[in-house]
Scaffold this active site. Structure first.
Site, mmCIF file in Angstrom:
data_model
loop_
_atom_site.group_PDB
_atom_site.id
_atom_site.type_symbol
_atom_site.label_atom_id
_atom_site.label_comp_id
_atom_site.label_asym_id
_atom_site.label_seq_id
_atom_site.Cartn_x
_atom_site.Cartn_y
_atom_site.Cartn_z
ATOM 1 N N CYS A 1 -59.644 -10.508 -10.105
ATOM 2 C CA CYS A 1 -60.383 -11.685 -10.584
ATOM 3 C C CYS A 1 -61.732 -11.264 -11.177
ATOM 4 O O CYS A 1 -61.785 -10.644 -12.217
ATOM 5 C CB CYS A 1 -60.531 -12.694 -9.452
ATOM 6 S SG CYS A 1 -61.091 -14.303 -10.005
ATOM 7 N N HIS B 1 -54.992 -13.278 -6.894
ATOM 8 C CA HIS B 1 -55.605 -12.616 -5.738
ATOM 9 C C HIS B 1 -54.583 -12.097 -4.728
ATOM 10 O O HIS B 1 -54.279 -12.800 -3.759
ATOM 11 C CB HIS B 1 -56.531 -13.606 -5.023
ATOM 12 C CG HIS B 1 -57.761 -13.932 -5.790
ATOM 13 N ND1 HIS B 1 -58.984 -13.337 -5.528
ATOM 14 C CD2 HIS B 1 -57.982 -14.781 -6.820
ATOM 15 C CE1 HIS B 1 -59.892 -13.820 -6.358
ATOM 16 N NE2 HIS B 1 -59.306 -14.692 -7.160
ATOM 17 N N GLU C 1 -55.084 -10.137 -2.388
ATOM 18 C CA GLU C 1 -55.692 -9.987 -1.047
ATOM 19 C C GLU C 1 -55.619 -11.277 -0.243
ATOM 20 O O GLU C 1 -55.814 -11.253 0.964
ATOM 21 C CB GLU C 1 -57.149 -9.495 -1.172
ATOM 22 C CG GLU C 1 -58.208 -10.554 -1.486
ATOM 23 C CD GLU C 1 -58.246 -10.970 -2.960
ATOM 24 O OE1 GLU C 1 -57.256 -10.749 -3.675
ATOM 25 O OE2 GLU C 1 -59.275 -11.535 -3.376
#
Lengths: 74, 221
Positions: free
Chosen positions: B85, B195, B197
């Site tokens: 991002c 994302h 994560e």
């Protein structure tokens, strides 16, 4: 010190959704006949060495891949 | 494998990135943006957020931080770098990845789960992610519209540098050719807007994000 103004705009051919949104809003306010609206940024500054402004624009103020810049010395 | 996760003023996803590195079987520690110290680290994650308030352009200021100088050296030496991002925006601004990220086409901040497709990357770090493999990963950004000139895109496709594309119906930011993530030529620097994560625990609906951390760590090990 010399004063300068840097105008930064989206490159021709790159879709500018902010400009489009402004353009679409205008007729609703009674402003007909306005087109090709492009929204950019303006930076005012004072520099010891105006000869270096172009380099400064290339490295930081504009991203040359997506933006054009124009330096106006005041 | 030991990751460093950069932390700029305005970063907000560094904790989840640390966690993702750890649940994927690696170690990780934070690296403050003023530090050039990547000692003992094999790779770096440049996390999401709003580094330096996204002033001027997203990623434009962060690229000049001391930590990013160290990241450029690590990347030049072939070490893995993952930009997520805002981290993707930083890597593009730094010239470590091709292209740029522009304001979403509908001007709205997007926050939704999206499907990514493995795009047949030639990167050794993404071996194991098959072309067409579908990953469900959250996306949350206002400036995620990937852009590169047509001839650059042709080149990226020819060299296998497109890492991920949005699945049909999932490209809500208007990225050219549905590009969601790209690598550099050597394949050791990867950037993507969604994302991974945030997709490492069944509690949040998908663990597909682990695939990316695991693939990168496997090759680095």
């Amino acid at each position: 010190m010399s004063r300068a103004r840097v105008l930064i705009r989206p490159k021709e051919g790159i879709l500018d959704p902010q400009g489009k949104a402004v353009e679409r809003a205008l007729p609703a306010l009674g402003f007909e006949g306005v087109e090709h609206v492009r929204v950019g940024r303006m930076v005012e500054l004072e520099a010891d060495d105006p000869a270096r402004l172009a380099e400064l624009c290339e490295k930081l103020l504009a991203n040359p891949l997506i933006e054009d810049y124009e330096i106006q010395t005041l | 494998m030991k990751w460093g996760v950069l932390q700029f003023p305005g970063s907000c996803d560094e904790r989840d990135a640390l966690n993702a590195c750890e649940v994927s079987g690696a170690q990780a520690r934070l690296v403050w943006h003023e530090s050039r110290d990547l000692d003992g680290l094999d790779g770096v994650v440049v996390p999401g957020g709003f580094s330096y308030g996204d002033y001027l352009r997203a990623g434009a200021i962060a690229r000049f931080s001391p930590a990013m100088e160290a990241v450029a050296e690590l990347a030049a030496g072939g070490g893995p770098v993952l930009g997520i991002c805002n981290g993707f925006q930083v890597l593009c601004e730094a010239g470590l990845l091709p292209g740029a990220l522009l304001r979403n086409v509908e001007l709205r901040f997007i926050c939704r789960q999206v499907d990514l497709l493995g795009a047949g990357s030639s990167s050794p770090y993404l071996e194991g992610i098959a072309p067409g493999e579908r990953l469900s990963i959250p996306a949350k950004h206002g400036e995620g519209r990937y852009y590169a000139p047509e001839e650059t895109l042709d080149g990226l496709e020819a060299t296998g540098q497109i890492a991920f594309r949005y699945a049909t119906g999932h490209n809500s930011n208007g990225s050219v050719r549905d590009v969601a993530g790209v690598t550099n030529k050597a394949g050791n620097v990867l950037g993507l807007m969604p994302h991974p994560e945030h997709a490492v625990d069944p509690l949040t609906g998908s663990t597909d994000g682990r695939r990316i951390f695991e693939a990168m760590a496997r090759f680095a090990a």
